[in-house]
Design an enzyme around this catalytic site. Structure first.
Site, PDB file in Angstrom:
ATOM      1  N   GLY A  16       0.774  -1.235   0.000  1.00  0.00           N
ATOM      2  CA  GLY A  16       0.000   0.000   0.000  1.00  0.00           C
ATOM      3  C   GLY A  16       0.805   1.285   0.000  1.00  0.00           C
ATOM      4  O   GLY A  16       0.275   2.340   0.366  1.00  0.00           O
ATOM      5  N   ASN A  18       1.776   3.012  -2.583  1.00  0.00           N
ATOM      6  CA  ASN A  18       1.150   3.946  -3.534  1.00  0.00           C
ATOM      7  C   ASN A  18      -0.144   4.520  -2.968  1.00  0.00           C
ATOM      8  O   ASN A  18      -0.461   5.690  -3.195  1.00  0.00           O
ATOM      9  CB  ASN A  18       0.906   3.268  -4.881  1.00  0.00           C
ATOM     10  N   LEU A  97      -9.067  -8.241 -13.653  1.00  0.00           N
ATOM     11  CA  LEU A  97     -10.508  -7.981 -13.673  1.00  0.00           C
ATOM     12  C   LEU A  97     -11.068  -8.391 -15.041  1.00  0.00           C
ATOM     13  O   LEU A  97     -10.355  -8.354 -16.050  1.00  0.00           O
ATOM     14  CB  LEU A  97     -10.761  -6.501 -13.402  1.00  0.00           C
ATOM     15  N   HIS A 113       2.009   0.572 -13.045  1.00  0.00           N
ATOM     16  CA  HIS A 113       2.798  -0.622 -13.364  1.00  0.00           C
ATOM     17  C   HIS A 113       4.276  -0.252 -13.296  1.00  0.00           C
ATOM     18  O   HIS A 113       4.682   0.796 -13.804  1.00  0.00           O
ATOM     19  CB  HIS A 113       2.434  -1.127 -14.767  1.00  0.00           C
ATOM     20  N   GLU A 147      -6.734  -6.153 -21.742  1.00  0.00           N
ATOM     21  CA  GLU A 147      -5.463  -6.879 -21.813  1.00  0.00           C
ATOM     22  C   GLU A 147      -4.551  -6.385 -20.684  1.00  0.00           C
ATOM     23  O   GLU A 147      -4.449  -5.166 -20.462  1.00  0.00           O
ATOM     24  CB  GLU A 147      -4.797  -6.609 -23.166  1.00  0.00           C
ATOM     25  N   ASP A 149      -1.907  -4.932 -18.211  1.00  0.00           N
ATOM     26  CA  ASP A 149      -0.866  -3.906 -18.306  1.00  0.00           C
ATOM     27  C   ASP A 149      -0.850  -3.200 -19.663  1.00  0.00           C
ATOM     28  O   ASP A 149       0.212  -2.946 -20.237  1.00  0.00           O
ATOM     29  CB  ASP A 149       0.522  -4.505 -17.990  1.00  0.00           C
TER      30      ASP A 149
HETATM   31  C1  GAR Z   1       4.027  -1.324  -7.085  1.00  0.00           C
HETATM   32  O1  GAR Z   1       5.378  -1.364  -7.443  1.00  0.00           O
HETATM   33  C2  GAR Z   1       3.133  -1.366  -8.307  1.00  0.00           C
HETATM   34  O2  GAR Z   1       3.669  -0.665  -9.387  1.00  0.00           O
HETATM   35  C3  GAR Z   1       3.081  -2.850  -8.578  1.00  0.00           C
HETATM   36  O3  GAR Z   1       2.961  -3.441  -7.318  1.00  0.00           O
HETATM   37  C4  GAR Z   1       3.619  -2.613  -6.365  1.00  0.00           C
HETATM   38  C5  GAR Z   1       2.663  -2.334  -5.229  1.00  0.00           C
HETATM   39  O4  GAR Z   1       3.306  -1.636  -4.204  1.00  0.00           O
HETATM   40  N1  GAR Z   1       1.990  -3.189  -9.456  1.00  0.00           N
HETATM   41  C6  GAR Z   1       2.050  -4.144 -10.392  1.00  0.00           C
HETATM   42  O5  GAR Z   1       3.008  -4.851 -10.557  1.00  0.00           O
HETATM   43  C7  GAR Z   1       0.790  -4.300 -11.212  1.00  0.00           C
HETATM   44  N2  GAR Z   1       1.079  -4.928 -12.472  1.00  0.00           N
HETATM   45  P1  GAR Z   1       2.483  -0.870  -3.105  1.00  0.00           P
HETATM   46  O6  GAR Z   1       1.450  -1.867  -2.559  1.00  0.00           O
HETATM   47  O7  GAR Z   1       3.488  -0.484  -2.071  1.00  0.00           O
HETATM   48  O8  GAR Z   1       1.808   0.323  -3.749  1.00  0.00           O
END
Ligand code: GAR
Length: 219
Positions: A16, A18, A97, A113, A147, A149
């Site tokens: 979490g 982000n 999804l 991503h 699709e 990403d």
């Molecule tokens: C982040 O690096 C995000 O970009 C990645 O998961 C991580 C989550 O971190 N997402 C993906 O790989 C989706 N394809 P967080 O929970 O600390 O935000």
């Protein structure tokens, strides 16, 4: 009177960080979005603590073993409707999804991503970048399409790949730009400045945007 903020849900599965960056951004008075709901598909997601701290309503919607994806998505939809959600941010939400769900939220659902898409979709993006020998890597915020990403790109942040980098060191450098571009991208969408035209995003009044999205090696 100040304009109403766009009610946004953040969907997480884990750490979490982000989500935390988005929560911090929404505290700005003129920021055009507010976080109305956090949803995790994992009851033990560490990121749920950020929602609690910020007193943001949070729900856990688990995919029950053997239950259909549609059943999970119906419950998710129920939560989103009840909270009056207008925009969704996927932030480390590790579940694909369905096409129907994605279409319902077309141009209203964002994802982050950890690569410069369309390079390196899928998992282990930092390992993929090191194996490919690229000298610049980064992260992308995009509108979600069916699709994995893929979808119109709203913002990207770049970092250098340095000698001796490991996937973890590179991931940490990329994560710092993730925390800058996600609030930037949500602000552009919620403020009505990011428009999808012909499957590409046009940013209105975008003079400052290139500087904000392509970060220098010292960042
Ligand atoms: C982040 O690096 C995000 O970009 C990645 O998961 C991580 C989550 O971190 N997402 C993906 O790989 C989706 N394809 P967080 O929970 O600390 O935000």
């Amino acid at each position: 009177m100040a304009e109403a903020k766009r009610r946004t849900a953040v969907l997480i599965s884990g750490r979490g960080s982000n989500l935390a960056a988005l929560i911090a951004a929404t505290k700005g008075e003129s920021y055009p979005a507010e976080i109305a709901l956090v949803v995790s598909d994992k009851p033990d997601a560490a990121g749920l603590a950020y929602a609690r701290q910020a007193k943001i309503p949070a729900s856990v919607v688990e995919r029950r073993p053997a239950a259909a994806k549609t059943e999970f998505e119906e419950r998710l939809d129920g939560e989103l409707k009840e909270a009056g959600v207008e925009l969704i941010c996927l932030a480390g939400f590790m579940r694909l999804l369905s096409g129907e769900f994605v279409e319902r939220w077309r141009d209203r659902m964002l994802n982050i991503h950890p690569s410069l898409l369309p390079l390196f979709p899928g998992l282990h993006t930092h390992q993929q970048a090191l194996a490919a020998g690229v000298k610049v890597h980064g992260a992308t915020v995009h509108f979600v399409r069916a699709e994995m990403d893929s979808g119109p790109i709203i913002a990207q942040g770049a970092v250098p790949v340095l000698p001796g980098d490991t996937p973890d060191r590179l991931a940490a450098r990329v994560l710092r730009v993730e925390h800058r571009i996600y609030p930037l991208a949500l602000g552009l969408v919620a403020g009505g400045r990011a428009k999808v035209i012909g499957e590409r995003v046009t940013i209105e009044g975008a003079r400052a945007v290139p500087r904000a999205t392509l970060l220098s090696p010292s960042d």
